[in-house]
Scaffold this motif. Sequence first.
Motif, PDB file in Angstrom:
ATOM      1  N   SER A  11       0.839  -1.190   0.000  1.00 58.19           N
ATOM      2  CA  SER A  11       0.000   0.000   0.000  1.00 58.19           C
ATOM      3  C   SER A  11       0.878   1.245   0.000  1.00 58.19           C
ATOM      4  O   SER A  11       1.853   1.316   0.752  1.00 58.19           O
ATOM      5  N   GLN A  13       0.802   5.773  -0.896  1.00 57.38           N
ATOM      6  CA  GLN A  13       0.012   6.955  -1.227  1.00 57.38           C
ATOM      7  C   GLN A  13       0.286   7.387  -2.665  1.00 57.38           C
ATOM      8  O   GLN A  13       1.352   7.104  -3.231  1.00 57.38           O
ATOM      9  N   THR A  88      -4.192   6.471  -8.085  1.00 60.86           N
ATOM     10  CA  THR A  88      -5.167   5.518  -7.537  1.00 60.86           C
ATOM     11  C   THR A  88      -5.608   4.495  -8.592  1.00 60.86           C
ATOM     12  O   THR A  88      -5.897   3.346  -8.255  1.00 60.86           O
ATOM     13  N   SER A  91      -4.090   0.927  -8.780  1.00 63.83           N
ATOM     14  CA  SER A  91      -4.423  -0.126  -7.818  1.00 63.83           C
ATOM     15  C   SER A  91      -4.947  -1.361  -8.538  1.00 63.83           C
ATOM     16  O   SER A  91      -5.870  -1.275  -9.351  1.00 63.83           O
ATOM     17  N   GLN A 121      -0.414  -7.706  -4.762  1.00 64.53           N
ATOM     18  CA  GLN A 121      -1.392  -6.626  -4.719  1.00 64.53           C
ATOM     19  C   GLN A 121      -0.708  -5.274  -4.561  1.00 64.53           C
ATOM     20  O   GLN A 121       0.178  -5.104  -3.718  1.00 64.53           O
ATOM     21  N   THR A 123      -1.915  -1.302  -3.883  1.00 63.99           N
ATOM     22  CA  THR A 123      -3.023  -0.422  -3.523  1.00 63.99           C
ATOM     23  C   THR A 123      -2.486   0.986  -3.358  1.00 63.99           C
ATOM     24  O   THR A 123      -1.574   1.226  -2.564  1.00 63.99           O
ATOM     25  N   VAL A 124      -3.061   1.912  -4.124  1.00 64.31           N
ATOM     26  CA  VAL A 124      -2.640   3.310  -4.081  1.00 64.31           C
ATOM     27  C   VAL A 124      -3.785   4.141  -3.521  1.00 64.31           C
ATOM     28  O   VAL A 124      -4.894   4.114  -4.054  1.00 64.31           O
ATOM     29  N   SER A 125      -3.520   4.860  -2.448  1.00 64.40           N
ATOM     30  CA  SER A 125      -4.546   5.672  -1.810  1.00 64.40           C
ATOM     31  C   SER A 125      -4.289   7.155  -2.099  1.00 64.40           C
ATOM     32  O   SER A 125      -3.148   7.584  -2.275  1.00 64.40           O
TER      33      SER A 125
END
Length: 126
Positions: A11, A13, A88, A91, A121, A123-125
């Motif tokens: 994960s 940002q 994002t 992701s 996996q 995941t970009v927030s």
Amino acid sequence: QVQLMESGGGSVQAGGSLRLSCTASGDIYIFNCMAWFRQAPGEERVGIAGIYIGGGVTYYADSVKGRFNISRDLAKNTVFLQTDSLITEDSAMYYCAARAGGGCYGSLQVEGYNSWGQGTQVTVSS
């Protein structure tokens, strides 16, 4: 049969980076080319970057060109995907794939590859 294993997902940002690795259980010289694909929930698996194992020539999908870089380390039987300036929309589950036999023709089509890893996996927030 040579197995592929991905690692390096996580994960992060938006604007951040990750370095994905795909390590083969044997000599990657048996492959003509290797590539990275990704698949978001409910969407098709799409190719984003590929590399010819012999000469190291690379090819990319427009969606990642200039942000992602694929490379190989023959001594480590590993292909890397450096992902920078993540957004994002990046992701997804990221898969490593390889083609043994036949020409690659710079293809990023799923049908062009006959060995696959299990995925990692990303995941970009925001």
